[in-house]
Design a protein around this motif. Structure first.
Motif, mmCIF file in Angstrom:
data_model
loop_
_atom_site.group_PDB
_atom_site.id
_atom_site.type_symbol
_atom_site.label_atom_id
_atom_site.label_comp_id
_atom_site.label_asym_id
_atom_site.label_seq_id
_atom_site.Cartn_x
_atom_site.Cartn_y
_atom_site.Cartn_z
ATOM 1 N N THR A 1 0.905 -1.365 -0.078
ATOM 2 C CA THR A 1 0.062 -0.206 0.075
ATOM 3 C C THR A 1 0.843 1.245 0.004
ATOM 4 O O THR A 1 1.895 1.354 0.652
ATOM 5 N N PHE A 2 0.424 2.391 -0.452
ATOM 6 C CA PHE A 2 0.858 3.696 -0.601
ATOM 7 C C PHE A 2 -0.038 4.800 -0.061
ATOM 8 O O PHE A 2 -1.125 4.517 -0.003
ATOM 9 N N ALA B 1 3.080 7.779 -4.440
ATOM 10 C CA ALA B 1 4.035 6.425 -4.461
ATOM 11 C C ALA B 1 4.837 6.354 -3.309
ATOM 12 O O ALA B 1 5.836 5.600 -3.397
ATOM 13 N N LEU C 1 5.529 4.574 0.203
ATOM 14 C CA LEU C 1 4.976 3.253 0.863
ATOM 15 C C LEU C 1 4.588 3.513 2.320
ATOM 16 O O LEU C 1 5.123 4.611 2.719
ATOM 17 N N GLY D 1 3.894 -3.101 -11.292
ATOM 18 C CA GLY D 1 3.020 -2.404 -10.824
ATOM 19 C C GLY D 1 1.698 -2.250 -11.537
ATOM 20 O O GLY D 1 1.640 -2.180 -12.760
ATOM 21 N N THR E 1 -2.814 -0.874 -11.550
ATOM 22 C CA THR E 1 -3.762 0.168 -11.085
ATOM 23 C C THR E 1 -4.991 -0.379 -11.521
ATOM 24 O O THR E 1 -5.043 -1.415 -12.197
ATOM 25 N N SER F 1 1.588 3.742 -11.847
ATOM 26 C CA SER F 1 1.761 2.416 -11.523
ATOM 27 C C SER F 1 3.434 2.110 -11.717
ATOM 28 O O SER F 1 4.033 1.309 -10.848
ATOM 29 N N ASN G 1 5.743 4.357 -11.061
ATOM 30 C CA ASN G 1 6.108 5.039 -9.873
ATOM 31 C C ASN G 1 6.096 4.391 -8.802
ATOM 32 O O ASN G 1 7.256 3.972 -7.613
ATOM 33 N N ARG G 2 5.248 3.438 -8.596
ATOM 34 C CA ARG G 2 5.034 2.559 -7.414
ATOM 35 C C ARG G 2 5.788 1.359 -7.507
ATOM 36 O O ARG G 2 6.662 0.872 -6.454
ATOM 37 N N ARG H 1 -5.375 -2.901 -7.969
ATOM 38 C CA ARG H 1 -4.348 -1.944 -7.283
ATOM 39 C C ARG H 1 -3.322 -2.624 -6.589
ATOM 40 O O ARG H 1 -3.467 -2.941 -5.595
ATOM 41 N N VAL I 1 1.048 -4.489 -6.430
ATOM 42 C CA VAL I 1 2.464 -4.729 -6.900
ATOM 43 C C VAL I 1 2.749 -6.242 -6.877
ATOM 44 O O VAL I 1 2.678 -6.744 -5.860
#
Length: 328
Positions: A226-227, A232, A234, A261, A263, A276, A278-279, A321, A323
């Protein structure tokens, strides 16, 4: 001023005029000095300033400042001729295109290319956007890759920054290797991840005690990463969870890790793909900060591609959503 003077000739007296000039004053000297200078400045101001070769005479070209296109670590810096974010995914006779292109001509060229490879009956789902400053597609490179992947009904090609990811299910290892070879030939500087599967062949994993690394990571990721909202960064809970994942990875120094990643379908690809990515990058950089070798970690963002649940309910969107961390 002039004074008339009379001289005598053989025939008699004749009047003749003689002019006596005064020496030039300061005004004349000022004009002689300033006017040429003003004319020179006017000529300089009206020259073609768009000429990149225009310079003062006597300045060595080698002393000129080099052209700078952007920071060396900017996304896509090592892959000229490719948009920074572009996704082309095939699902049997449907091909979905997402990303940014510089103009309508680039879009038409890409669509025509895919139609020439897959035939006029292919259904092209055009989710492309025209964006000022975007790079045009490398049609030659894409032609080689998609021609090699013509027998992969679910082939996917994704570019994000310097990362190029290949996905799909190939009929045999030869087809998979041919697609990878075409991609490496087209973009030798790319951070290439080949995730094309071959039915009946298991994905390679590190041997020995690390053979179960993928299962260990999956077990540790018992909660979604989760973010902070719409960003982005954490959350603290995810950082603790990823710290345990990093411990497992560092115990297997030969393991290569891919962070992907995704979305949900809310919003456009122009927003979802960078978000996505960036995450995924945030997760990869955190693992690296915990001791995982940067040479063994790749990351990529796919936006709303490859959903694992329906996007018509809040619960389904929450599952999409995500990763994913894959061992290879």
């Amino acid at each position: 001023m002039s004074d008339p003077d009379e001289t005598r000739t053989i025939t008699g007296w004749e009047s003749a005029s003689r002019l006596y000039r005064r020496p030039p004053g300061l005004g004349w000297l000022f004009a002689l000095l300033v006017v040429p200078l003003l004319l020179g400045l006017l000529g300089w101001g009206t020259r073609d300033k768009s000429d990149p070769d225009a310079s003062f005479s006597g300045v060595e070209p080698s002393l000129s400042a080099p052209a700078v296109d952007g920071p060396a670590d900017a996304p896509g810096a090592g892959l000229p001729g490719l948009p920074a974010a572009l996704s082309i995914t095939r699902n049997s006779n449907d091909i979905t295109l997402s990303g940014d292109l510089p103009n309508a001509a680039a879009r038409t060229g890409l669509l025509d290319l895919l139609e020439s490879i897959h035939g006029p009956d292919v259904n092209l789902v055009d989710n492309l956007h025209i964006a000022a400053g975007a790079s045009g597609p490398d049609l030659t490179g894409l032609q080689g890759v998609f021609a090699a992947a013509v027998d992969i009904p679910d082939f996917g090609w994704t570019r994000n920054g310097d990362a190029v990811t290949l996905t799909g299910t190939a009929p045999d290892e030869q087809v998979r290797d041919q697609v990878e070879a075409a991609a490496r030939s087209a973009w030798p500087n790319a951070n290439l991840t080949n995730r094309i599967r071959v039915p009946g062949s298991a994905a390679p994993t590190p041997g020995g005690a690390c053979a179960g690394l993928q299962a260990d990571i999956t077990a540790l990721l018992n909660q979604p990463v989760t973010f902070e909202t719409d960003g982005a960064t954490l959350t603290s809970d995810s950082r603790q969870m990823l710290s345990r994942v990093a411990e497992e990875i560092t115990a297997c120094p030969e393991a290569r890790i891919s962070v992907d990643g995704y979305t949900d379908s809310s919003g456009s690809d122009a927003i979802n793909v960078p978000l996505s990515a960036n995450r995924a990058r945030a997760v990869a950089e955190f693992l690296i900060s915990q001791g995982v070798s940067s040479d063994l970690v790749t990351w990529n963002g796919h936006g709303s591609d490859n959903p694992i649940a329906g996007n018509d309910t809040p619960e389904g969107k929450a599952q999409n959503r995500r990763v994913e961390i894959t061992v290879s």
